[in-house]
Structures are given as structure tokens and as C-alpha cells.
Scaffold this motif. Sequence first.
Motif, PDB file in Angstrom:
ATOM      1  N   LEU A 247       0.634  -1.459  -0.095  1.00  0.00           N
ATOM      2  CA  LEU A 247      -0.292   0.084  -0.094  1.00  0.00           C
ATOM      3  C   LEU A 247       0.808   1.473  -0.016  1.00  0.00           C
ATOM      4  N   GLY A 248       1.698   1.029  -0.761  1.00  0.00           N
ATOM      5  CA  GLY A 248       2.795   2.196  -1.298  1.00  0.00           C
ATOM      6  C   GLY A 248       1.822   3.131  -1.793  1.00  0.00           C
ATOM      7  N   ALA A 249       2.740   4.811  -3.089  1.00  0.00           N
ATOM      8  CA  ALA A 249       1.556   5.300  -3.237  1.00  0.00           C
ATOM      9  C   ALA A 249       0.380   5.292  -3.730  1.00  0.00           C
ATOM     10  N   MET A 250       1.037   3.489  -5.205  1.00  0.00           N
ATOM     11  CA  MET A 250       0.412   3.395  -6.132  1.00  0.00           C
ATOM     12  C   MET A 250      -0.729   2.132  -5.403  1.00  0.00           C
TER      13      MET A 250
ATOM     14  N   ASN B 162      -0.081  -3.685   4.882  1.00  0.00           N
ATOM     15  CA  ASN B 162       1.023  -3.082   4.044  1.00  0.00           C
ATOM     16  C   ASN B 162       2.033  -3.813   4.897  1.00  0.00           C
ATOM     17  N   ARG B 163       3.793  -3.771   5.181  1.00  0.00           N
ATOM     18  CA  ARG B 163       4.282  -4.041   5.858  1.00  0.00           C
ATOM     19  C   ARG B 163       4.288  -3.152   7.260  1.00  0.00           C
ATOM     20  N   THR B 164       4.354  -2.336   6.621  1.00  0.00           N
ATOM     21  CA  THR B 164       3.788  -0.900   7.295  1.00  0.00           C
ATOM     22  C   THR B 164       2.613  -0.488   7.700  1.00  0.00           C
TER      23      THR B 164
ATOM     24  N   ARG C 299      -0.282   2.015   6.840  1.00  0.00           N
ATOM     25  CA  ARG C 299      -0.542   2.457   5.809  1.00  0.00           C
ATOM     26  C   ARG C 299      -2.110   1.870   5.181  1.00  0.00           C
TER      27      ARG C 299
ATOM     28  N   VAL D 256       4.342  -4.225  -4.961  1.00  0.00           N
ATOM     29  CA  VAL D 256       5.481  -4.198  -3.964  1.00  0.00           C
ATOM     30  C   VAL D 256       6.993  -3.237  -3.765  1.00  0.00           C
ATOM     31  N   LEU D 257       7.814  -2.706  -4.225  1.00  0.00           N
ATOM     32  CA  LEU D 257       9.355  -1.791  -4.323  1.00  0.00           C
ATOM     33  C   LEU D 257       9.894  -2.572  -5.509  1.00  0.00           C
TER      34      LEU D 257
ATOM     35  N   GLU E  11       9.884 -12.463  -1.931  1.00  0.00           N
ATOM     36  CA  GLU E  11       9.891 -12.482  -0.295  1.00  0.00           C
ATOM     37  C   GLU E  11       8.699 -13.053   0.345  1.00  0.00           C
ATOM     38  N   HIS E  12       7.009 -12.255  -0.651  1.00  0.00           N
ATOM     39  CA  HIS E  12       5.675 -12.639   0.164  1.00  0.00           C
ATOM     40  C   HIS E  12       5.741 -13.887  -1.450  1.00  0.00           C
TER      41      HIS E  12
ATOM     42  N   THR F 142       7.375  -3.670 -11.021  1.00  0.00           N
ATOM     43  CA  THR F 142       7.688  -2.818 -12.140  1.00  0.00           C
ATOM     44  C   THR F 142       9.107  -4.075 -11.754  1.00  0.00           C
TER      45      THR F 142
ATOM     46  N   ALA G  90       0.921   5.186 -15.541  1.00  0.00           N
ATOM     47  CA  ALA G  90       0.073   6.039 -14.765  1.00  0.00           C
ATOM     48  C   ALA G  90       0.570   6.326 -13.629  1.00  0.00           C
TER      49      ALA G  90
ATOM     50  N   PRO H 167       0.129   7.440  -9.558  1.00  0.00           N
ATOM     51  CA  PRO H 167      -0.684   7.138  -8.534  1.00  0.00           C
ATOM     52  C   PRO H 167      -2.426   8.333  -9.080  1.00  0.00           C
TER      53      PRO H 167
HETATM   54  N1  FVH Z   1       4.653   5.719  -8.528  1.00  0.00           N
HETATM   55  C1  FVH Z   1       4.315   5.618  -9.843  1.00  0.00           C
HETATM   56  O1  FVH Z   1       4.413   6.289 -10.542  1.00  0.00           O
HETATM   57  C2  FVH Z   1       4.977   4.987 -10.304  1.00  0.00           C
HETATM   58  C3  FVH Z   1       3.928   3.822 -11.534  1.00  0.00           C
HETATM   59  C4  FVH Z   1       4.419   2.735 -12.570  1.00  0.00           C
HETATM   60  C5  FVH Z   1       4.485   1.238 -11.766  1.00  0.00           C
HETATM   61  N2  FVH Z   1       5.409   2.203 -10.456  1.00  0.00           N
HETATM   62  C6  FVH Z   1       5.839   0.905  -9.759  1.00  0.00           C
HETATM   63  O2  FVH Z   1       4.191   0.498  -8.532  1.00  0.00           O
HETATM   64  C7  FVH Z   1       4.921  -0.649  -7.385  1.00  0.00           C
HETATM   65  C8  FVH Z   1       5.537   0.207  -5.940  1.00  0.00           C
HETATM   66  O3  FVH Z   1       5.615   1.666  -6.309  1.00  0.00           O
HETATM   67  P1  FVH Z   1       4.583   2.639  -5.267  1.00  0.00           P
HETATM   68  O4  FVH Z   1       4.470   4.059  -6.024  1.00  0.00           O
HETATM   69  O5  FVH Z   1       3.843   2.545  -4.589  1.00  0.00           O
HETATM   70  O6  FVH Z   1       6.160   2.784  -4.171  1.00  0.00           O
HETATM   71  P2  FVH Z   1       6.291   3.016  -2.700  1.00  0.00           P
HETATM   72  O7  FVH Z   1       4.799   4.382  -2.653  1.00  0.00           O
HETATM   73  O8  FVH Z   1       7.604   3.699  -2.769  1.00  0.00           O
HETATM   74  O9  FVH Z   1       5.699   1.568  -1.837  1.00  0.00           O
HETATM   75  C9  FVH Z   1       6.542   1.088  -1.640  1.00  0.00           C
HETATM   76  C10 FVH Z   1       5.390  -0.621  -1.417  1.00  0.00           C
HETATM   77  O10 FVH Z   1       6.567  -1.665  -1.404  1.00  0.00           O
HETATM   78  C11 FVH Z   1       6.266  -2.214   0.247  1.00  0.00           C
HETATM   79  N3  FVH Z   1       7.419  -2.484   0.034  1.00  0.00           N
HETATM   80  C12 FVH Z   1       9.122  -2.095  -0.249  1.00  0.00           C
HETATM   81  N4  FVH Z   1       9.841  -3.787   0.275  1.00  0.00           N
HETATM   82  C13 FVH Z   1       9.023  -4.749   0.950  1.00  0.00           C
HETATM   83  C14 FVH Z   1       9.430  -6.080   1.444  1.00  0.00           C
HETATM   84  N5  FVH Z   1      10.536  -6.428   1.244  1.00  0.00           N
HETATM   85  N6  FVH Z   1       8.056  -6.219   1.659  1.00  0.00           N
HETATM   86  C15 FVH Z   1       6.551  -6.491   1.993  1.00  0.00           C
HETATM   87  N7  FVH Z   1       6.546  -4.652   1.287  1.00  0.00           N
HETATM   88  C16 FVH Z   1       7.579  -3.481   0.935  1.00  0.00           C
HETATM   89  C17 FVH Z   1       6.617  -0.681   0.765  1.00  0.00           C
HETATM   90  O11 FVH Z   1       5.549  -0.978   2.511  1.00  0.00           O
HETATM   91  P3  FVH Z   1       6.235  -0.361   3.437  1.00  0.00           P
HETATM   92  O12 FVH Z   1       7.087   0.508   2.967  1.00  0.00           O
HETATM   93  O13 FVH Z   1       4.864   0.832   3.625  1.00  0.00           O
HETATM   94  O14 FVH Z   1       6.618  -0.904   4.743  1.00  0.00           O
HETATM   95  C18 FVH Z   1       5.499   0.074  -0.154  1.00  0.00           C
HETATM   96  O15 FVH Z   1       4.141  -0.352   0.070  1.00  0.00           O
HETATM   97  C19 FVH Z   1       6.752   0.193  -7.931  1.00  0.00           C
HETATM   98  O16 FVH Z   1       7.530  -2.064  -8.175  1.00  0.00           O
HETATM   99  C20 FVH Z   1       7.295   0.989  -8.696  1.00  0.00           C
HETATM  100  O17 FVH Z   1       8.043   0.573  -9.694  1.00  0.00           O
HETATM  101  C21 FVH Z   1       4.888   3.028  -9.234  1.00  0.00           C
END
Ligand code: FVH
Length: 272
Positions: free
Chosen positions: A15-18, A37-39, A42, A71-72, A79-80, A98, A125, A127
Motif C-alpha cells: 500500500l505504497g503510493a501506487m 502492507n508491511r508498515t 498505511r 510492492v517495491l 519474499e512474500h 515493476t 500512470a 498514482p
Molecule cells: N508511483 C509511480 O508513479 C509508479 C508508476 C509505475 C509503476 N510503479 C511501480 O509500482 C510499484 C510500487 O510503487 P509505489 O509508488 O507504490 O512505491 P512506494 O510508495 O515506494 O511503496 C513501496 C511499497 O513496497 C512495500 N515494500 C517494499 N519492500 C517491501 C518488502 N520487502 N516487503 C513488503 N513490502 C515491501 C512498501 O512497504 P512499506 O515501506 O510501506 O512498509 C510499500 O508498500 C513499484 O514497483 C514501482 O516501480 C509506480
Amino acid sequence: MSNSTAVQRVSVIGLGAMGAALAKALLAGGHEVTVWNRTAARAEPLVAEGATVASTSAEAMAAGDLVILCVLDDAAVREHVEPAAEQLRGRVLVNLTTTTPEQGRSLGRWAEANGVELIDGGIMAVPSMIGGPAAFLLYSGITAAFDRFRHVLDLFGRAEWVGTDYGAAAMYDLAILGGMYSMFAGFQQGGKMVRTTGGSAAHLATLMGPFLQAMAGMFAQYAPGIDDPASYVPEQSAEFTAGALTTINTAADEAGTPSELLQVLLKTVPGI
Ligand code: FVH
């Protein structure tokens, strides 16, 4: 076949930005959404909007007929996913993280070995665009699974199917991004050049933007040169293109803004 009204049980992992934007679109579409979500914090705004929160990623996967991963990177995906083979068996997994095409194929092999139907995806796109008219997403993998859940995936943006190769969506995604970065690099170089004449990058933007949009409209005309080079007759000769690039390169040198980018472009002209 796609059923445009059926409510589905959908899980969103990440549940990051995307991921948060994807979960919101699913809730707005009336689906039963489980999130993880890991954190954990969120997830709170989504729970307030009607999502159910799972206490582990495996529990979230078990709760959905359709499981969306965002996820990232590939390492976080594996991992999941790998420890949750049991929970994922018989489900459709859509990976919108990605990754490289080869990472997508590797996940596809894992999915086939574990009775999971994988669709790999690429999001064209940011988010804030999710659910809006300009967003589109690329998908590849198991066609029947895509057809079954297309009505759900369409909530994120136009769903574009690009083939059964698990790596195809990632390849199209990265190809499009490669074009985008080349365009921005060209604008960066052009901005430096016009500033040496007293001009500005801001003014260049108003002129270069519409011109490049018109040029992008010619991609379809250029495509046969790549798809079927043997029978392609280019509108402009390689000599013409090489001459134009040489003039641009010389102008950049004369302006004191030399560019390796332009030299590399010159090397890409066929037969030069
Ligand atoms: N944001 C954008 O504009 C681009 C558009 C194109 C596609 N990307 C891809 O989407 C993936 C996620 O991007 P995002 O924007 O959501 O990224 P963040 O806001 O940085 O969130 C990252 C989430 O990943 C979780 N995470 C990271 N490592 C782990 C792990 N080892 N186990 C479980 N979850 C993990 C992170 O969790 P937390 O930090 O909140 O605990 C976030 O939920 C990405 O592939 C882009 O390339 C987006």
C-alpha cells in the motif's frame, strides 16, 4: 468472459503510493477488498473506506480470488509469494510491481509449478491518474485469467493485453519508459542549447512539446522498418538522418554544450 457487474474478493498486497491508489479504485468499484502492507499504519485510511486488513501477506492472499501485488521490486515480490504458495494455489495473481521481463518469466514458471494463474502487469500512470481516463495498464500471461477479471482490472485504467509471454508486459512497459527518458534527455540537451542564445527551456517547452506530439503520431509509419526491415522503404534516407544529426551535433559543440547523447544517436542510424 468478462462479467462487468460481478463483485469480486480482491486482495492488495503493498500500500505504497501506487498500491493505495489501486485499492481505492477497487473500493470505489464496489469490490470486497482485503489489504496488507508491511508498515501496518498505511492500511488505516483504506480500512476507513471499507477495506478489511489482514495480519500477514499470506492471510491477505488467501482472502482474495484475485490477488494484486504492488510492492517495491522483484525481491519483495518473491519474499512474500514463495512462502505463500499454499494460500495462492487456484488463485489469479496480478503482479503490478515493476520488474524486468526475465523476472516476470521466472515468476511465471514459479506460478505454473504451484498452480497459480499469473498475470504480469505494467502501470502506465502515476498514482493520481489511477481510475482516470489517461491511465492504461499493460498485462501479459494467462489469457483466460485476464478475460475473467478484466472488468476489475479496467477500474485502474484501460487494460491492454500484450500477449502470453509473462515478460511481455514488462518489456512493453520498459520500452515505453525508454522512449520517455530519451525524450526528456533530448529536452534537457535542447534546453541547454537554446539558453546560449538568450532563450529558455520554458519557451522551448511550448514549442518542442507540440512538435514531438506530432512526431509521435508517425510511430505507426516507422514501425514496419523495425517489424519488417527487408521490405521497408524509409521516407527519409539514412544519409538525410545522419546529416541532420551531424548538424545538430556541430551546433551543440559550437554552443559550448557538447552532447554524448547526440553522438550516440548518430551511431544508431542504420548503415552509417
Ligand atoms: N508511483 C509511480 O508513479 C509508479 C508508476 C509505475 C509503476 N510503479 C511501480 O509500482 C510499484 C510500487 O510503487 P509505489 O509508488 O507504490 O512505491 P512506494 O510508495 O515506494 O511503496 C513501496 C511499497 O513496497 C512495500 N515494500 C517494499 N519492500 C517491501 C518488502 N520487502 N516487503 C513488503 N513490502 C515491501 C512498501 O512497504 P512499506 O515501506 O510501506 O512498509 C510499500 O508498500 C513499484 O514497483 C514501482 O516501480 C509506480
